[in-house]
Scaffold this motif. Sequence first.
Motif, PDB file in Angstrom:
ATOM      1  N   LYS A  72       9.934  -9.309  12.129  1.00  0.00           N
ATOM      2  CA  LYS A  72       9.596  -7.758  11.954  1.00  0.00           C
ATOM      3  C   LYS A  72      10.157  -7.068  13.040  1.00  0.00           C
ATOM      4  CE  LYS A  72       6.721  -4.118  10.910  1.00  0.00           C
ATOM      5  NZ  LYS A  72       5.378  -3.545  10.443  1.00  0.00           N
ATOM      6  N   LEU A  74      11.108  -3.375  14.937  1.00  0.00           N
ATOM      7  CA  LEU A  74      10.750  -1.937  15.009  1.00  0.00           C
ATOM      8  C   LEU A  74      11.947  -1.398  15.697  1.00  0.00           C
ATOM      9  CD1 LEU A  74       7.744  -3.412  14.625  1.00  0.00           C
ATOM     10  CD2 LEU A  74       6.968  -1.453  15.972  1.00  0.00           C
ATOM     11  N   SER A 104      12.035  -7.762   7.827  1.00  0.00           N
ATOM     12  CA  SER A 104      11.560  -6.505   7.616  1.00  0.00           C
ATOM     13  C   SER A 104      11.881  -5.480   8.940  1.00  0.00           C
ATOM     14  CB  SER A 104      10.382  -6.551   7.060  1.00  0.00           C
ATOM     15  OG  SER A 104       9.389  -6.859   8.142  1.00  0.00           O
ATOM     16  N   GLN A 106      11.350  -1.513  10.631  1.00  0.00           N
ATOM     17  CA  GLN A 106      10.480  -0.205  10.442  1.00  0.00           C
ATOM     18  C   GLN A 106      10.980   0.744  11.532  1.00  0.00           C
ATOM     19  OE1 GLN A 106       6.186  -0.738  11.181  1.00  0.00           O
ATOM     20  NE2 GLN A 106       6.081   1.408  12.251  1.00  0.00           N
TER      21      GLN A 106
END
Length: 187
Positions: A72, A74, A104, A106
């Motif tokens: 993940k 950021l 993923s 963000q």
Amino acid sequence: DYNSNCRAQNAAARDLLDSIEQSVIPSLLDLKCGNEIRVMDNGCATGSNSAFILSQLTKNLVDEHNPNSNLKALLNDIPDNDWTVLNETMQSEMSAEIGKGVFSFQPVPKTMYGGLLSDQEDRMHLVYSSSALHWSSASPAVPLSDPHLIFAQYDQDDRVRKAWAEQAAADWDIYLQEKRKSTDTLR
């Protein structure tokens, strides 16, 4: 657009990736990160260089060593970054990884010189910036002697260079303290 004109940043990203592969990945593998490996890119811009590094990190950390986990990311930059282009770039350049469920991301639209994560968010396993730490959090009280200068170190006035150097030193202190907070529980 920025993605087409970021050759210098791409070279920095490639150098950074070499360092990460040699020094950081072995330490991350020792941490036993669990099902989610959390990475923060400070200064992601519109994503081309981020996708390059994150694709390699996903390959090295997830595909080769932790096949039941995901990475993940950021992605941090200043609030007025072009977040639409960043999203499009990441969706396009990381589509295979996103489709396999191993990646993923963000967006984190905040200055990197302050707290980026809330207390509720997990800590980061890796925080990096390939080329964005030349920005200052604020302009010092001493103005540039030439308003057309892009970088303060080219100013002829010693007072100006000193004021910007002091601002940069203060920013580095804040930056490193914040990054330590986001990784210190991993030790």
